[in-house]
Design an enzyme around this catalytic site. Structure first.
Site, PDB file in Angstrom:
ATOM      1  N   SER A  51      -9.733  -0.907   7.097  1.00  0.00           N
ATOM      2  CA  SER A  51      -9.030   0.110   5.849  1.00  0.00           C
ATOM      3  C   SER A  51      -9.033  -1.840   5.557  1.00  0.00           C
ATOM      4  O   SER A  51      -8.441  -1.628   4.014  1.00  0.00           O
ATOM      5  CB  SER A  51      -7.804   0.853   5.753  1.00  0.00           C
ATOM      6  OG  SER A  51      -9.101   2.450   6.088  1.00  0.00           O
ATOM      7  N   SER A 101      -9.927   1.966   2.671  1.00  0.00           N
ATOM      8  CA  SER A 101      -8.322   2.476   1.985  1.00  0.00           C
ATOM      9  C   SER A 101      -7.502   1.782   1.222  1.00  0.00           C
ATOM     10  O   SER A 101      -7.286   2.082   0.401  1.00  0.00           O
ATOM     11  CB  SER A 101      -8.584   3.688   2.504  1.00  0.00           C
ATOM     12  OG  SER A 101      -7.013   3.082   3.736  1.00  0.00           O
ATOM     13  N   LYS A 152       1.025  -1.512   0.039  1.00  0.00           N
ATOM     14  CA  LYS A 152       0.178  -0.325   0.034  1.00  0.00           C
ATOM     15  C   LYS A 152       0.824   1.793   0.217  1.00  0.00           C
ATOM     16  O   LYS A 152       1.945   0.999   0.881  1.00  0.00           O
ATOM     17  CB  LYS A 152      -0.959  -0.136   1.580  1.00  0.00           C
ATOM     18  CG  LYS A 152      -2.234   0.837   1.569  1.00  0.00           C
ATOM     19  CD  LYS A 152      -2.590   0.666   2.463  1.00  0.00           C
ATOM     20  CE  LYS A 152      -4.208   2.058   2.605  1.00  0.00           C
ATOM     21  NZ  LYS A 152      -4.404   2.103   3.908  1.00  0.00           N
TER      22      LYS A 152
END
Lengths: 478, 486, 95
Positions: free
Chosen positions: B178, B154, B79
């Site tokens: 997330s 996210s 990420k």
């Protein structure tokens, strides 16, 4: 009208740790700009702080030395404001649970002891350094982050001081405590000790405090005192004219010797303090406090009183000795060898300090050791060397750190007290100075002094003056 | 093609047995990325050259019978809010467009030590603020099961990449769900470790007291493997616990016989999609069949979780994101006069609206006069939420509930209504507030064919038990084997 | 709890944002909505509840006062928007 001045002081002292408060970067002063930095103290994205144990314990030590109540539960808070020298745009500081609260310190003004209360003592991180270029028209400023993250102790006094003399005494006394406890080098010229004053006036007899003015940018103790003087007259003039004092922050202009407004109360910053989530709280138990307590030496004022009482030194002499912990320690080390307090006191405050001043020596790295000075004093006491010779030997000891005995032997400085030996020298002097003998017999008293001088010269200063004097008299009169 | 649908553990076996070469695997992987990712849009940046170099090195080691790490040759996506030395790390924000970290996050160091291959950086909602990966300044990631739907967020880039077989594993991060929520929406496994289990050093902070890095993987065993690697003490993170890390694969097949499974009534109320409810009910039946005892429990303060979260997370964020000022790194606006204009213009031009909204909310909650009413009050209610969990975990082994109240929604559906978007994290947020670990595993599909996630929560530092419970279900079902058509 | 344009302007100044009038209006609406949702926090009784700041109950985490290597200035300034010599350069700061 007459007013009473009410003054409180905020003191910032950089702690003498090797590394910064939250990262392993060096705290050494004077390095090339931006060479003592890492992702942590530059506030890079993703980094986290880890507290330097030494810094924490130094702060704890200061809080204890300043007689604070130690918060058994303490933590750090974030204080938010934007400034280019503050990498994260928040400072990790303490607000809700300061390390130490409600302390006090005693100061001495004109032989009167006064207690100044401490509001709190807390630990925080230092900001970087902002440089404003001198050249006119420069539309930029420059930042050096070497200092960012250096551990900083903040000591906030209560508004307990009433005049510049008390403030001066407070600053000196506080500095001495910080030096005695070894937690800061207190070098004002390097910025490792800084003061901010809050000053307000009230009519004499009134209890309510007037609106206070916070004074920043005070770069030396002298400017603190000047700023207090200036503010006192500025505020009293305003009050005399019937105007109100606004609560505001002012900057001291060192060159023009006046203060200028920085911001009013309305513009006061909204710091948005909240508990630092990246650092866990600290629990301080009795055991820990005791172990820190043990590392705190006797503090200057107590030590001075002990010197006066125990060693019958004058207040003035004792004051000179405790001015620097190193001197006071040196003094007490000497006494361990032989108990002659007044003698050692004289040697230290007269001879040692003179040598230090003349030879521009660093008192933290003296070559002469206390036991060596003690040996020297013993040699004088035993009559091995004269006082005059001793001064010469002492100077050599300061330069080389050699044992006094070694110097005396090397230079053959042992005092001659043997009557036979001295008698020989006397005969020689008498024989070669018939005029002086004549003068003496005519009653000229200074002839004796002259002859004494000749003997000392002949013996290279080593002849025992007492013996010379007696022998000479008996020879001349006999 | 077949190669890429294997799990990480399967591919590791093949690499170690010299059935395949890492460099061939990497080559095939990038070919698929080039084919599939223009649709899915999961990657922000690829690390192709370095990945090939690393692959060659591992092949060499294996050829020479040199000992290799636990993740030898396994392609992993990261990420883009986790710092990678020398590789741009943008948080999907314009303000960090050219930011190349001078250091590796702790977890990246660990991956490198275990010979994993970092294949690229994945998309996210800007600064991880969002639940759909639509708030990226660079691209909108799509759900591999339906390209018109969001992948969740996210960590949507990470979960979409794993679901699309263009990463064997990935790292995500959580502040309020997330990892778990997008894992549920993309039909993969996602785990949020206990707060303090994994070092946050190098994770670009959002809500410091909530953030955790966690694994995203194709199945429970791969998840356990990746967690074993990234968990453990790091001296650079004061909030990282000094608690030993077990081998999470060991004992993972212990089953759930005699386990007490708590089902919180508050998690099955209004707003729960019917398909999700049905899938979760079926899953509970399976657990019962496997010998677990299902008991109803109550977590009475659940209804406050979202409100607490939006105060606490955003208060912390408002301060964490203050450092993006254009002084030392990141974006600086041009032609600014004076320092304040530089701050204001750089930040206004550099941050997107959702980030601004949250920073403003956070600053409001901390500002003079409001601290007690908002931040302090929220922190107290947070304690009540934690106490709810403390209470129920005295009586049960785990909680089982839905991960998200709804399957993947359509792109654009919720962007203009922040509050509705915030409410999609209602089942995941309580774990972040109280620090407990959670995992989401695939447990079915909606009528429209979108994946549904099952959430398992345990008490702090009970990841091993949590994985064991998750594996018991996975072994009985084949939802985790489903593949999207791309 | 609803907030007005003045509040938004104040919060924007704390946040260092420059907003135009349209943006201010949008934020007034959105933040008011969120804040009125947050009002539900007034319901639970927190009279004797301690605030929870850290989910972990650990305390006293320290590092030793041992020097670690700093990173080179080149590596730090390589990503800086503006430098001048050894320094970071910013627009003029007036006290």
């Amino acid at each position: 009208m007459d007013y009473e001045v009410v003054i409180g002081l905020e003191t910032h002292a950089e702690l003498s740790t090797i590394t910064k408060l939250f990262c392993g970067c060096s705290t050494k002063f004077g390095a090339e700009p931006n060479t003592q930095v890492c992702p942590v103290c530059l506030g890079m994205p993703g980094v986290l702080p880890v507290v330097n144990k030494k810094a924490f314990e130094y702060a704890l030590k200061a809080a204890i030395a300043l007689n604070c109540t130690i918060n058994r539960y303490t933590n750090f808070d974030r204080k938010s404001y934007y400034y280019p020298d503050l990498p994260k745009n928040y400072q990790i500081s303490q607000n809700y649970y300061n390390l130490g609260i409600d302390g006090y310190m005693t100061i001495e003004v004109n032989n009167v002891i006064k207690k100044i209360r401490m509001h709190n003592v807390h630990l925080e991180e230092e900001a970087g350094k902002l440089i404003h270029p001198e050249n006119a028209g420069a539309d930029y400023s420059l930042v050096d982050f070497n200092r960012a993250g250096v551990p900083l102790l903040e000591i906030v006094s209560c508004p307990d001081m009433r005049n510049a003399t008390e403030v001066e005494s407070y600053m000196h006394a506080l500095k001495k405590i910080l030096l005695y406890t070894g937690i800061s080098d207190c070098k004002m010229q390097e910025g490792s000790l800084r003061f901010e004053a809050s000053i307000s006036l009230r009519k004499i007899g009134e209890e309510k405090l007037g609106n206070r003015v916070e004074m920043k940018n005070l770069n030396s103790m002298k400017s603190v005192l000047k700023a207090i003087e200036y503010e006192t007259s500025r505020q009293s003039e305003l009050l005399d004219r019937g105007e109100k004092i606004e609560r505001e922050t002012r900057l001291w202009d060192e060159i023009r010797e006046r203060s200028v407004r920085m911001r009013s109360k309305e513009e006061a910053q909204d710091y948005r303090y909240f508990p630092e989530p990246d650092l866990l709280p600290f629990v301080i138990d009795e055991k820990w406090i005791c172990s820190i307590q043990e590392t705190i030496p006797e503090l200057p004022l107590e030590r001075k009183q002990r010197f006066v009482e125990t060693f019958q030194l004058s207040d003035y002499d004792a004051g000179l000795l405790i001015e620097d912990k190193i001197l006071a320690d040196f003094f007490e080390e000497c006494l361990k060898e032989v108990n002659l307090p007044k003698v050692f006191c004289n040697w230290i405050i007269n001879d040692l300090l003179r040598e230090v001043k003349e030879k521009k020596l660093d008192i933290t790295s003296l070559k002469i050791k206390p036991d060596q000075l003690a040996s020297l004093v013993i040699m004088i006491d035993k009559g091995t060397i004269s006082n005059t010779i001793a001064k010469e030997v002492f100077s050599e000891m300061i330069d080389t750190g050699k044992e006094p005995k070694a110097i005396v032997e090397e230079k053959k400085l042992v005092q001659i007290s043997d009557e036979g030996q001295i008698s020989e020298i006397l005969d020689k002097v008498i024989a070669s100075n018939p005029n002086a003998i004549e003068d003496y017999k005519k009653g000229k008293k200074n002839a004796l002094a002259f002859l004494m001088g000749q003997v000392m010269k002949e013996s290279k200063g080593k002849a025992n003056p007492k013996v010379v004097n007696e022998l000479l008299k008996s020879k001349l009169e006999g | 093609m077949k190669l890429l649908s294997f799990t990480a553990l399967q591919i590791r076996r093949k690499i170690l047995a010299r059935e395949i070469r890492t460099s061939d695997l990497i080559k095939e992987l990038y070919e698929r990325i080039n084919k599939v990712d223009p649709d899915v849009q999961s990657f922000l940046a690829l690390n192709e050259k370095a990945a090939f170099d690393a692959a060659k090195e591992i092949d060499q080691k294996i050829a020479n019978s040199v000992k290799v790490g636990l993740l030898a040759g396994i392609p992993i996506a990261i990420k883009d809010n986790i710092c990678t030395e020398g590789i741009a790390t943008t948080c999907a924000s314009k303000i960090l467009r050219n930011f190349i970290p001078p250091y590796d996050a702790f977890v990246i160091k660990r991956l490198k030590e275990e010979d994993a291959i970092i294949i690229g950086k994945t998309n996210l909602d800007e600064f991880a603020m969002g639940s759909s990966t639509e708030n990226s300044s660079y691209k909108i990631t799509r759900n591999p099961y339906n390209l018109n739907c969001v992948p969740g967020g996210s960590s949507g880039g990470s979960t979409a990449a794993v679901a699309a077989d263009i990463a064997f594993m990935a790292l995500g991060s959580e502040t309020g769900g997330s990892i778990r929520q997008p894992a549920a929406l993309c039909g993969v496994v996602g785990l949020k470790p206990t707060y303090g289990r994994v070092s946050r050093y190098g994770l670009i902070a959002f809500g410091s007291s909530l953030d955790q890095i966690g694994p995203v993987a194709k199945d429970v065993c791969d998840t356990a493997l990746l967690l074993s690697v990234i968990a453990g003490k790091d001296k650079h993170d004061s909030t990282c616990a000094d608690i030993g890390v077990p081998d999470y694969l060991k004992g993972i097949d212990g089953g759930v016989k005699g386990f007490r499974v708590g089902v919180p009534v508050e998690y099955f109320g209004k707003g729960l999609d019917d398909d999700v409810r049905t899938a979760v009910d079926k899953a509970l039946k399976i657990y019962e069949k496997l010998g677990a005892k299902i008991v109803e429990v109550s977590l009475p303060h659940t209804e406050y979780a979202v409100a607490v979260y939006y105060i606490v997370a955003n208060a912390e964020a408002s301060s964490n994101l203050a450092r993006f000022d254009g002084v030392r790194y990141g974006f600086r606006s041009n032609d600014v006069k004076g320092i304040d204009e530089m701050y204001c213009r750089s930040r206004s031009e550099g941050f997107g609206n959702e980030v601004k909204r949250r920073i403003m909310l956070g600053n409001y909650a901390l500002s003079s006069g409001y601290y007690d009413a908002y931040y302090l009050k929220a922190s107290k209610v947070r304690n009540l939420i934690k106490k709810d969990f403390d209470e129920v975990f005295k009586k049960i082994d785990c909680i089982i509930c839905p991960t998200s109240p709804v399957p993947a929604f359509e792109i654009g559906e919720r962007v203009n209504n922040p509050l509705e978007m915030y409410l999609s994290d209602i089942y995941t947020i309580p774990a972040n507030l109280s620090g407990i670990p959670g995992i989401s595993i695939p447990c079915g599909f909606s009528k429209k064919g979108l994946p549904i996630g099952l959430q398992i929560l345990t008490n702090c530092f009970e990841e091993a038990k949590m994985l064991q419970i998750a594996y018991a279900f996975e072994r009985e079902t084949d939802f985790h084997l489903a593949k999207p058509k791309l | 709890m609803s907030i007005n344009i003045k509040d938004i302007e104040y919060i924007a100044s704390l946040s260092k944002f420059k907003l135009n009038d349209d943006e201010k209006m949008v934020f007034v609406g959105q933040l008011s909505e969120v804040l009125s949702y947050i009002e539900k926090l007034n319901k639970p009784d927190t009279e004797n509840v301690m605030p929870l700041v850290h989910p972990l109950s650990m305390t006293n985490v320290f590092r030793d006062d041992k020097q670690e290597e700093s990173i080179s200035r080149e590596n730090v300034q390589f990503i800086a928007p503006a430098v001048m010599g050894a320094f970071f350069k910013v627009p003029k700061v007036i006290e």
